[in-house]
Design an enzyme around this catalytic site. Structure first.
Site, PDB file in Angstrom:
ATOM      1  N   GLU A 120      86.523  38.300 -23.529  1.00 22.18           N
ATOM      2  CA  GLU A 120      85.259  38.239 -23.895  1.00 22.18           C
ATOM      3  C   GLU A 120      84.791  37.157 -24.623  1.00 22.18           C
ATOM      4  O   GLU A 120      83.776  36.402 -24.564  1.00 22.18           O
ATOM      5  CB  GLU A 120      84.967  39.481 -24.692  1.00 22.18           C
ATOM      6  CG  GLU A 120      83.650  39.910 -24.727  1.00 22.18           C
ATOM      7  CD  GLU A 120      83.174  39.760 -26.061  1.00 22.18           C
ATOM      8  OE1 GLU A 120      82.006  39.369 -26.548  1.00 22.18           O
ATOM      9  OE2 GLU A 120      83.847  39.910 -27.240  1.00 22.18           O
ATOM     10  N   ASP A 132      93.096  44.382 -22.011  1.00 17.22           N
ATOM     11  CA  ASP A 132      92.299  45.624 -22.378  1.00 17.22           C
ATOM     12  C   ASP A 132      91.229  46.137 -21.175  1.00 17.22           C
ATOM     13  O   ASP A 132      90.950  47.080 -21.344  1.00 17.22           O
ATOM     14  CB  ASP A 132      91.410  45.037 -23.572  1.00 17.22           C
ATOM     15  CG  ASP A 132      92.222  45.020 -24.962  1.00 17.22           C
ATOM     16  OD1 ASP A 132      93.543  45.437 -25.113  1.00 17.22           O
ATOM     17  OD2 ASP A 132      91.640  44.606 -25.858  1.00 17.22           O
TER      18      ASP A 132
END
Ligand code: F6P
Length: 343
Positions: A103, A128
Protein backbone atom coordinates in the site's frame (compact mmCIF):
# COMPACT_ATOMS: atom_id res chain seq x y z
CA UNK A 1 12.11 1.20 -24.28
CA UNK A 2 14.09 1.59 -21.11
CA UNK A 3 12.06 0.22 -18.21
CA UNK A 4 12.79 0.77 -14.51
CA UNK A 5 11.72 -1.61 -11.74
CA UNK A 6 11.65 -1.14 -7.98
CA UNK A 7 10.65 -3.32 -5.02
CA UNK A 8 9.47 -1.38 -1.96
CA UNK A 9 8.09 -1.95 1.55
CA UNK A 10 8.47 -5.19 3.47
CA UNK A 11 9.96 -7.94 1.33
CA UNK A 12 8.16 -11.18 0.56
CA UNK A 13 8.73 -14.39 -1.35
CA UNK A 14 8.22 -13.94 -5.10
CA UNK A 15 9.74 -10.49 -5.66
CA UNK A 16 12.56 -11.99 -7.73
CA UNK A 17 10.10 -14.07 -9.72
CA UNK A 18 8.29 -10.88 -10.80
CA UNK A 19 11.54 -9.11 -11.78
CA UNK A 20 12.66 -12.24 -13.66
CA UNK A 21 9.44 -12.34 -15.68
CA UNK A 22 9.68 -8.62 -16.51
CA UNK A 23 13.30 -9.02 -17.62
CA UNK A 24 12.45 -12.03 -19.76
CA UNK A 25 9.62 -10.54 -21.77
CA UNK A 26 11.16 -7.06 -21.87
CA UNK A 27 14.43 -8.31 -23.32
CA UNK A 28 13.37 -11.29 -25.45
CA UNK A 29 10.04 -10.05 -26.76
CA UNK A 30 10.17 -6.26 -26.75
CA UNK A 31 13.91 -5.67 -27.04
CA UNK A 32 13.86 -3.35 -24.00
CA UNK A 33 16.61 -2.59 -21.56
CA UNK A 34 15.67 -2.94 -17.90
CA UNK A 35 17.18 -1.21 -14.88
CA UNK A 36 16.47 -2.02 -11.25
CA UNK A 37 16.42 0.82 -8.72
CA UNK A 38 17.98 -0.13 -5.40
CA UNK A 39 16.12 -0.24 -2.08
CA UNK A 40 12.70 0.78 -3.36
CA UNK A 41 11.98 4.46 -3.85
CA UNK A 42 15.36 5.36 -2.33
CA UNK A 43 17.11 4.21 -5.51
CA UNK A 44 14.84 6.32 -7.68
CA UNK A 45 15.13 9.45 -5.53
CA UNK A 46 18.90 9.07 -5.20
CA UNK A 47 19.49 7.76 -8.73
CA UNK A 48 20.99 4.39 -7.71
CA UNK A 49 20.31 1.45 -9.98
CA UNK A 50 21.74 -1.63 -11.65
CA UNK A 51 21.22 -3.05 -15.13
CA UNK A 52 18.98 -6.13 -15.11
CA UNK A 53 18.89 -8.76 -17.84
CA UNK A 54 17.82 -12.35 -18.29
CA UNK A 55 21.23 -13.66 -17.23
CA UNK A 56 21.21 -11.55 -14.09
CA UNK A 57 17.92 -13.11 -13.01
CA UNK A 58 18.84 -16.73 -13.75
CA UNK A 59 18.23 -19.08 -10.80
CA UNK A 60 16.20 -16.51 -8.87
CA UNK A 61 12.70 -17.94 -9.41
CA UNK A 62 12.73 -19.92 -6.12
CA UNK A 63 14.82 -17.38 -4.18
CA UNK A 64 13.11 -15.31 -1.50
CA UNK A 65 13.94 -11.65 -0.84
CA UNK A 66 14.73 -9.24 -3.65
CA UNK A 67 17.90 -8.83 -5.70
CA UNK A 68 17.18 -5.07 -5.70
CA UNK A 69 16.86 -4.60 -1.95
CA UNK A 70 13.91 -2.79 -0.45
CA UNK A 71 13.06 -0.03 2.01
CA UNK A 72 10.06 1.89 3.27
CA UNK A 73 11.45 5.23 2.04
CA UNK A 74 9.10 7.15 -0.19
CA UNK A 75 9.56 10.28 -2.34
CA UNK A 76 7.11 12.00 0.01
CA UNK A 77 9.70 11.75 2.79
CA UNK A 78 12.02 14.12 0.88
CA UNK A 79 11.16 17.83 0.40
CA UNK A 80 11.84 17.60 -3.32
CA UNK A 81 11.19 13.85 -3.70
CA UNK A 82 8.86 14.02 -6.68
CA UNK A 83 11.22 16.39 -8.56
CA UNK A 84 14.09 14.03 -7.89
CA UNK A 85 12.09 11.12 -9.30
CA UNK A 86 11.43 13.18 -12.43
CA UNK A 87 15.13 14.06 -12.69
CA UNK A 88 16.17 10.39 -12.34
CA UNK A 89 13.74 9.36 -15.06
CA UNK A 90 15.27 11.95 -17.35
CA UNK A 91 18.95 11.34 -16.59
CA UNK A 92 18.61 7.55 -16.84
CA UNK A 93 16.36 7.75 -19.90
CA UNK A 94 13.73 5.62 -18.15
CA UNK A 95 10.45 5.56 -20.09
CA UNK A 96 8.37 3.62 -17.57
CA UNK A 97 8.61 2.52 -13.95
CA UNK A 98 7.18 -0.77 -12.69
CA UNK A 99 6.50 -0.35 -8.98
CA UNK A 100 6.25 -3.61 -7.04
CA UNK A 101 4.99 -3.01 -3.53
CA UNK A 102 2.30 -2.84 -0.93
CA UNK A 103 0.00 0.00 0.00
CA UNK A 104 2.71 2.54 0.95
CA UNK A 105 4.93 1.89 -2.07
CA UNK A 106 2.00 1.84 -4.51
CA UNK A 107 0.47 5.02 -3.05
CA UNK A 108 3.76 6.78 -3.71
CA UNK A 109 3.46 5.43 -7.27
CA UNK A 110 0.08 7.13 -7.60
CA UNK A 111 1.53 10.45 -6.41
CA UNK A 112 4.50 10.20 -8.78
CA UNK A 113 2.30 9.25 -11.73
CA UNK A 114 -0.30 11.95 -11.05
CA UNK A 115 2.49 14.55 -10.83
CA UNK A 116 3.71 13.39 -14.25
CA UNK A 117 7.14 12.58 -12.81
CA UNK A 118 7.18 8.98 -14.10
CA UNK A 119 5.00 6.62 -16.11
CA UNK A 120 3.99 4.11 -13.46
CA UNK A 121 2.57 0.59 -13.62
CA UNK A 122 1.95 -1.24 -10.31
CA UNK A 123 2.21 -4.85 -9.11
CA UNK A 124 0.57 -5.71 -5.75
CA UNK A 125 2.91 -7.33 -3.25
CA UNK A 126 2.39 -8.12 0.40
CA UNK A 127 2.01 -11.18 2.56
CA UNK A 128 -0.89 -9.32 4.23
CA UNK A 129 -3.08 -9.61 1.06
CA UNK A 130 -4.67 -6.28 1.97
CA UNK A 131 -4.51 -4.41 -1.37
CA UNK A 132 -7.91 -3.56 -2.81
CA UNK A 133 -9.34 -4.76 -6.15
CA UNK A 134 -7.17 -7.87 -6.32
CA UNK A 135 -8.14 -11.22 -4.86
CA UNK A 136 -4.50 -12.10 -4.26
CA UNK A 137 -1.31 -10.21 -3.65
CA UNK A 138 1.78 -12.33 -4.12
CA UNK A 139 3.59 -13.59 -1.02
CA UNK A 140 0.32 -14.25 0.76
CA UNK A 141 0.01 -17.89 -0.28
CA UNK A 142 3.55 -18.63 0.88
CA UNK A 143 2.96 -16.93 4.23
CA UNK A 144 -0.27 -18.90 4.77
CA UNK A 145 1.62 -22.11 4.00
CA UNK A 146 4.34 -21.28 6.52
CA UNK A 147 1.81 -20.33 9.21
CA UNK A 148 -0.26 -23.48 8.56
CA UNK A 149 2.82 -25.70 8.82
CA UNK A 150 3.68 -24.03 12.13
CA UNK A 151 0.14 -24.57 13.47
CA UNK A 152 0.28 -28.25 12.43
CA UNK A 153 3.45 -28.63 14.49
CA UNK A 154 2.00 -26.80 17.46
CA UNK A 155 -1.00 -29.17 17.55
CA UNK A 156 1.10 -32.19 18.50
CA UNK A 157 3.08 -30.48 21.22
CA UNK A 158 -0.08 -28.80 22.56
CA UNK A 159 -1.80 -32.20 22.75
CA UNK A 160 1.15 -33.86 24.49
CA UNK A 161 1.16 -31.21 27.23
CA UNK A 162 -2.56 -30.33 27.38
CA UNK A 163 -1.66 -26.75 26.62
CA UNK A 164 -3.18 -23.72 25.01
CA UNK A 165 -0.93 -22.45 22.22
CA UNK A 166 -1.30 -18.88 21.06
CA UNK A 167 0.21 -18.23 17.61
CA UNK A 168 0.79 -14.63 16.54
CA UNK A 169 0.92 -14.17 12.78
CA UNK A 170 1.46 -11.06 10.65
CA UNK A 171 -1.46 -8.95 9.49
CA UNK A 172 -1.27 -5.37 10.60
CA UNK A 173 -4.65 -3.96 9.50
CA UNK A 174 -6.39 -7.09 8.28
CA UNK A 175 -6.46 -10.75 9.23
CA UNK A 176 -6.14 -12.62 5.93
CA UNK A 177 -3.14 -14.72 7.02
CA UNK A 178 -4.73 -15.48 10.40
CA UNK A 179 -8.08 -16.45 8.88
CA UNK A 180 -6.67 -18.67 6.13
CA UNK A 181 -4.04 -20.32 8.32
CA UNK A 182 -6.55 -20.64 11.17
CA UNK A 183 -8.99 -22.51 8.93
CA UNK A 184 -6.24 -24.56 7.24
CA UNK A 185 -4.59 -25.40 10.55
CA UNK A 186 -7.79 -26.24 12.43
CA UNK A 187 -7.42 -23.45 14.99
CA UNK A 188 -9.70 -23.35 18.01
CA UNK A 189 -10.10 -19.57 17.73
CA UNK A 190 -8.83 -16.92 15.32
CA UNK A 191 -8.60 -13.24 16.30
CA UNK A 192 -8.34 -10.62 13.55
CA UNK A 193 -8.21 -6.80 13.40
CA UNK A 194 -11.58 -6.64 11.61
CA UNK A 195 -13.38 -8.21 14.60
CA UNK A 196 -12.31 -6.74 17.97
CA UNK A 197 -12.29 -9.58 20.49
CA UNK A 198 -13.66 -9.98 23.98
CA UNK A 199 -10.97 -11.71 26.04
CA UNK A 200 -13.60 -12.98 28.49
CA UNK A 201 -15.43 -14.71 25.62
CA UNK A 202 -12.12 -16.13 24.36
CA UNK A 203 -11.36 -17.65 27.78
CA UNK A 204 -14.94 -18.97 28.14
CA UNK A 205 -14.74 -20.66 24.73
CA UNK A 206 -11.53 -22.44 25.70
CA UNK A 207 -13.06 -23.56 29.01
CA UNK A 208 -16.11 -24.90 27.11
CA UNK A 209 -13.81 -26.89 24.87
CA UNK A 210 -11.91 -28.30 27.83
CA UNK A 211 -15.17 -29.27 29.50
CA UNK A 212 -15.92 -31.35 26.39
CA UNK A 213 -12.65 -33.19 26.99
CA UNK A 214 -10.49 -31.34 24.43
CA UNK A 215 -7.50 -30.12 26.40
CA UNK A 216 -5.26 -28.69 23.73
CA UNK A 217 -6.30 -25.48 22.00
CA UNK A 218 -4.69 -23.35 19.30
CA UNK A 219 -5.52 -19.65 19.22
CA UNK A 220 -4.33 -17.78 16.12
CA UNK A 221 -3.93 -14.03 16.64
CA UNK A 222 -3.17 -11.52 13.90
CA UNK A 223 -0.57 -9.01 15.12
CA UNK A 224 -3.07 -6.18 14.49
CA UNK A 225 -5.94 -7.83 16.41
CA UNK A 226 -7.36 -5.57 19.11
CA UNK A 227 -9.61 -6.18 22.13
CA UNK A 228 -13.00 -4.54 22.38
CA UNK A 229 -12.64 -1.11 23.91
CA UNK A 230 -12.00 -1.12 27.65
CA UNK A 231 -11.74 -4.92 27.96
CA UNK A 232 -7.97 -5.43 28.06
CA UNK A 233 -4.72 -3.44 27.95
CA UNK A 234 -2.15 -3.94 25.20
CA UNK A 235 1.49 -2.80 25.17
CA UNK A 236 2.02 0.49 23.30
CA UNK A 237 3.65 -0.24 19.91
CA UNK A 238 6.86 1.55 18.88
CA UNK A 239 7.41 3.41 15.63
CA UNK A 240 10.40 2.85 13.35
CA UNK A 241 12.44 5.49 11.49
CA UNK A 242 9.89 5.56 8.63
CA UNK A 243 6.97 6.27 10.95
CA UNK A 244 5.90 2.62 10.54
CA UNK A 245 4.28 1.29 13.71
CA UNK A 246 6.04 -1.88 14.86
CA UNK A 247 3.31 -4.20 15.98
CA UNK A 248 3.72 -7.32 18.10
CA UNK A 249 2.91 -8.22 21.64
CA UNK A 250 -0.79 -8.96 21.27
CA UNK A 251 -0.06 -12.73 21.21
CA UNK A 252 1.78 -12.55 24.52
CA UNK A 253 -0.92 -10.37 26.06
CA UNK A 254 -3.68 -12.75 24.94
CA UNK A 255 -1.73 -15.78 26.22
CA UNK A 256 -1.20 -14.18 29.65
CA UNK A 257 -4.90 -13.31 29.92
CA UNK A 258 -6.00 -16.81 28.89
CA UNK A 259 -3.71 -18.39 31.47
CA UNK A 260 -4.82 -15.97 34.19
CA UNK A 261 -8.54 -16.43 33.43
CA UNK A 262 -8.58 -20.22 32.86
CA UNK A 263 -5.62 -21.51 34.84
CA UNK A 264 -4.61 -23.58 31.79
CA UNK A 265 -0.95 -23.81 30.88
CA UNK A 266 -0.53 -21.45 27.92
CA UNK A 267 2.41 -20.75 25.58
CA UNK A 268 2.93 -18.23 22.82
CA UNK A 269 4.71 -18.51 19.46
CA UNK A 270 5.37 -15.39 17.39
CA UNK A 271 6.01 -16.39 13.77
CA UNK A 272 7.26 -12.94 12.74
CA UNK A 273 9.51 -12.60 9.71
CA UNK A 274 9.72 -16.36 9.15
CA UNK A 275 6.47 -15.76 7.23
CA UNK A 276 8.28 -13.44 4.83
CA UNK A 277 11.47 -15.39 4.26
CA UNK A 278 12.52 -18.20 1.98
CA UNK A 279 11.22 -19.73 -1.18
CA UNK A 280 7.83 -18.80 -2.70
CA UNK A 281 5.10 -21.44 -3.01
CA UNK A 282 4.26 -22.85 -6.43
CA UNK A 283 1.13 -20.68 -6.54
CA UNK A 284 3.15 -17.55 -5.78
CA UNK A 285 5.75 -18.43 -8.43
CA UNK A 286 3.02 -18.72 -11.06
CA UNK A 287 1.24 -15.58 -9.86
CA UNK A 288 4.50 -13.59 -9.84
CA UNK A 289 5.45 -14.76 -13.32
CA UNK A 290 1.99 -13.78 -14.56
CA UNK A 291 2.09 -10.41 -12.78
CA UNK A 292 5.52 -9.65 -14.26
CA UNK A 293 4.52 -10.54 -17.82
CA UNK A 294 1.27 -8.58 -17.50
CA UNK A 295 3.12 -5.54 -16.13
CA UNK A 296 5.57 -5.31 -19.02
CA UNK A 297 2.65 -5.71 -21.45
CA UNK A 298 0.85 -2.82 -19.70
CA UNK A 299 4.01 -0.73 -20.10
CA UNK A 300 4.01 -1.38 -23.84
CA UNK A 301 0.38 -0.40 -24.08
CA UNK A 302 1.16 2.82 -22.18
CA UNK A 303 -1.41 2.01 -19.52
CA UNK A 304 0.06 4.41 -16.95
CA UNK A 305 -1.49 4.44 -13.49
CA UNK A 306 -2.70 0.84 -13.87
CA UNK A 307 -2.17 -1.99 -11.39
CA UNK A 308 -2.13 -5.68 -12.25
CA UNK A 309 -4.84 -7.52 -10.32
CA UNK A 310 -5.87 -11.16 -9.94
CA UNK A 311 -9.64 -11.39 -10.34
CA UNK A 312 -11.75 -14.39 -11.25
CA UNK A 313 -8.75 -16.51 -12.18
CA UNK A 314 -7.27 -13.94 -14.60
CA UNK A 315 -4.82 -11.06 -14.40
CA UNK A 316 -6.65 -7.85 -15.28
CA UNK A 317 -5.80 -4.17 -14.96
CA UNK A 318 -7.39 -1.86 -12.42
CA UNK A 319 -6.60 1.76 -11.60
CA UNK A 320 -3.75 1.93 -9.09
CA UNK A 321 -5.36 4.90 -7.31
CA UNK A 322 -8.58 2.91 -6.80
CA UNK A 323 -6.69 -0.16 -5.56
CA UNK A 324 -4.90 1.75 -2.79
CA UNK A 325 -7.90 3.88 -1.81
CA UNK A 326 -9.04 1.33 0.78
CA UNK A 327 -7.47 -1.76 2.31
CA UNK A 328 -9.23 -5.04 1.58
CA UNK A 329 -10.66 -6.65 4.73
CA UNK A 330 -11.30 -10.35 5.27
CA UNK A 331 -14.60 -11.40 3.75
CA UNK A 332 -17.16 -11.80 6.57
CA UNK A 333 -18.31 -15.01 4.84
CA UNK A 334 -14.82 -16.48 5.12
CA UNK A 335 -14.45 -15.41 8.74
CA UNK A 336 -17.78 -17.17 9.38
CA UNK A 337 -16.16 -20.37 8.10
CA UNK A 338 -13.44 -19.98 10.77
CA UNK A 339 -16.08 -19.08 13.35
CA UNK A 340 -18.10 -22.24 12.58
CA UNK A 341 -15.28 -24.22 14.22
CA UNK A 342 -15.01 -22.06 17.36
CA UNK A 343 -16.14 -23.84 20.56
O1 F6P B 1 4.89 -6.17 4.67
C1 F6P B 1 3.86 -6.36 5.56
C2 F6P B 1 4.40 -6.76 6.90
O2 F6P B 1 5.02 -8.02 6.84
C3 F6P B 1 3.32 -6.73 7.96
O3 F6P B 1 2.59 -7.92 8.02
C4 F6P B 1 4.12 -6.46 9.19
O4 F6P B 1 3.34 -5.83 10.17
C5 F6P B 1 5.20 -5.56 8.72
O5 F6P B 1 5.38 -5.84 7.35
C6 F6P B 1 6.50 -5.71 9.47
O6 F6P B 1 7.37 -4.75 9.00
P1 F6P B 1 8.93 -4.71 9.34
O7 F6P B 1 9.58 -5.83 8.57
O8 F6P B 1 9.36 -3.38 8.85
O9 F6P B 1 9.06 -4.91 10.80
Amino acid sequence: MRVGVLTGGGDCPGLNAVIRAIARKAERHYGDSVIGFLDGWRGVVEGEFIEIDVNHMRGTLPRGGTVLGTSRLSPRMYDDGIDRVRATMETTGTDALIVIGGEGTLSAGVAVCEAGAANVVGVPKTIDNDIGLTELTFGFDTAVGIATAAIDRLHTTAESHDRVMVVEVMGRHVGHIATWAGIAGGATLTLIPEEPFDIGAVADAIVRRHQRGRWASIVVVAEGARPKEGTMELPQPETDQFGHVQLGGVGQAVASEIEARTGYDTRVTVLGHIQRGGTPSALDRVLCSWYGIAAIDAVHEGDWGSMMAFRGGEIVRVRLADAVAELKPVSPALYDVARAFFP
